[in-house]
Design a protein around this motif. Sequence first.
Motif: not given
Length: 166
Positions: A78-94
């Motif tokens: 449930r959205w009302d149970g959300l405790r943490e949001l983490r959005l990570s980006y992983f690059t494959t090029k320099r």
Amino acid sequence: KYPRGAIARDYAYSVAGAVLTLGPLGLTTPLAAITGILGAAGGLFLLFGVRTFIRHNTVVETSDIEVLVRGPRSTRMRWDGLRELRLSYFTTKRDGRGGWMQLRLKHDAGTLRFDSSLAGFDAFVAQAAKAARARALSLEPATAQNLHAMGLWDPDDPAHPEDRTT
């Protein structure tokens, strides 16, 4: 769902990796160290195949109330149970281009992870950001930056949760 092309490619990688690492073990009797290395690498490819099978058979449904994951690892958040949001980006090029994102949602009963190959990922992230804002969650700077890059977060808006002390 995850798109067929991405799933098919992952299955191909898993099978090719398992054949190339475990195949020689069935044809010869290499040294113990080589057997260990090839066996461990083959095991990793087999685990990747299991993970691909799970993703292939998973359907993610969202609403204003919850996220429902149906498949081998079914769960509901449930959205009302959300405790943490983490959005990570992983690059494959320099230069930072070419890569993928991973959305991690911690909730009362555990953690859900989704990568950007999921169909509708951008809309899903927008919904998660909306829920994070509604719950006044603090965001890590990298998450706020990634949301901003997607056009979902304005760091200059004083109403944002990351500007509040909790």
